[in-house]
Design a protein around this motif. Sequence first.
Motif, short mmCIF file in Angstrom:
data_model
loop_
_atom_site.label_atom_id
_atom_site.label_comp_id
_atom_site.label_asym_id
_atom_site.label_seq_id
_atom_site.Cartn_x
_atom_site.Cartn_y
_atom_site.Cartn_z
N GLU A 65 -2.51 -48.31 -0.59
CA GLU A 65 -3.62 -47.39 -0.33
C GLU A 65 -4.83 -48.15 0.22
N MET A 66 -5.04 -49.37 -0.27
CA MET A 66 -6.12 -50.21 0.25
C MET A 66 -5.87 -50.51 1.73
N HIS A 67 -4.64 -50.83 2.05
CA HIS A 67 -4.26 -51.09 3.44
C HIS A 67 -4.52 -49.85 4.30
N ARG A 68 -4.09 -48.69 3.80
CA ARG A 68 -4.29 -47.45 4.55
C ARG A 68 -5.78 -47.22 4.82
N SER A 69 -6.59 -47.48 3.83
CA SER A 69 -8.02 -47.24 3.96
C SER A 69 -8.67 -48.19 4.97
N VAL A 70 -8.46 -49.49 4.80
CA VAL A 70 -9.18 -50.45 5.64
C VAL A 70 -8.57 -50.62 7.03
N VAL A 71 -7.26 -50.37 7.16
CA VAL A 71 -6.60 -50.55 8.46
C VAL A 71 -6.48 -49.22 9.21
N ASP A 72 -5.86 -48.24 8.57
CA ASP A 72 -5.56 -46.98 9.27
C ASP A 72 -6.74 -46.03 9.35
N VAL A 73 -7.46 -45.85 8.24
CA VAL A 73 -8.54 -44.87 8.21
C VAL A 73 -9.81 -45.40 8.88
N HIS A 74 -10.27 -46.57 8.45
CA HIS A 74 -11.55 -47.08 8.95
C HIS A 74 -11.41 -48.05 10.13
N ALA B 86 5.99 -51.35 -3.75
CA ALA B 86 5.43 -50.70 -2.57
C ALA B 86 4.44 -51.62 -1.86
N GLY B 87 3.65 -52.34 -2.63
CA GLY B 87 2.72 -53.32 -2.05
C GLY B 87 3.46 -54.43 -1.33
N GLY B 88 4.52 -54.93 -1.94
CA GLY B 88 5.32 -55.97 -1.30
C GLY B 88 5.96 -55.50 -0.01
N TYR B 89 6.44 -54.26 -0.03
CA TYR B 89 7.05 -53.66 1.16
C TYR B 89 6.02 -53.56 2.29
N THR C 65 5.25 -56.93 3.72
CA THR C 65 6.39 -57.37 4.53
C THR C 65 6.35 -56.75 5.92
N LEU C 66 6.10 -55.44 5.98
CA LEU C 66 6.04 -54.76 7.28
C LEU C 66 4.88 -55.28 8.14
N ALA C 67 3.76 -55.60 7.49
CA ALA C 67 2.60 -56.06 8.25
C ALA C 67 2.75 -57.51 8.71
N ALA C 68 3.47 -58.32 7.95
CA ALA C 68 3.52 -59.75 8.24
C ALA C 68 4.77 -60.18 9.01
N ASP C 69 5.90 -59.53 8.77
CA ASP C 69 7.15 -59.95 9.39
C ASP C 69 7.35 -59.22 10.72
#
Length: 174
Positions: A29-38, A125-128, A131-135
């Motif tokens: 959710e933190m990722h969604r907020s700082v990357v996708d939303v804002h 879910a955080g690990g997944y 993984t998607l963002a880094a690999d």
Amino acid sequence: MSDTLVQLAVDFSLLSLITVGGVITVLPEMHRSVVDVHGWMSGAEFAQLFALAQAAPGPNILVVSLIGWKVAGLAGAVVATAAVCAPSSLLTYAVSRVWQRFRGARWREVVEDGLVPVTVGLMLAGGYLITLAADHSVVAFAVTAATAAVVLATRIHPLWLLGAGGLLGLAGWV
């Protein structure tokens, strides 16, 4: 800048209240907020900040300070960290006072047992997400999968695996 600080405070305060088992559980959710939303950073930058926070000694909450720093400098780091710490700390204090009154209650044991799979699921879910963002290659996904399998199946310290991954990167294989 002040609008950004207010938004950081609001978003991270709300996340603080649903954090079960540490800040890692709200990473998606933190990722969604700082990357996708804002749009304050890219997914790759988020993954790099997470990796840096994990490599540094100290608590997992360091990622929050790094995100705040990236978004709004020192003020952002202070606001994000305070926003994640204060609401959950106050809530924990209040709940723990009530929780102790029901030490031997069966329902308390059931709630505690029920929170274990929720926490594990949130951490996975955080690990997944990381993984998607880094690999970005099949080899990177394979290294991540192998690392996860080794950590789950053996008692090898994860720092050895981190070092091995770093050597693979240095060699240009990942």
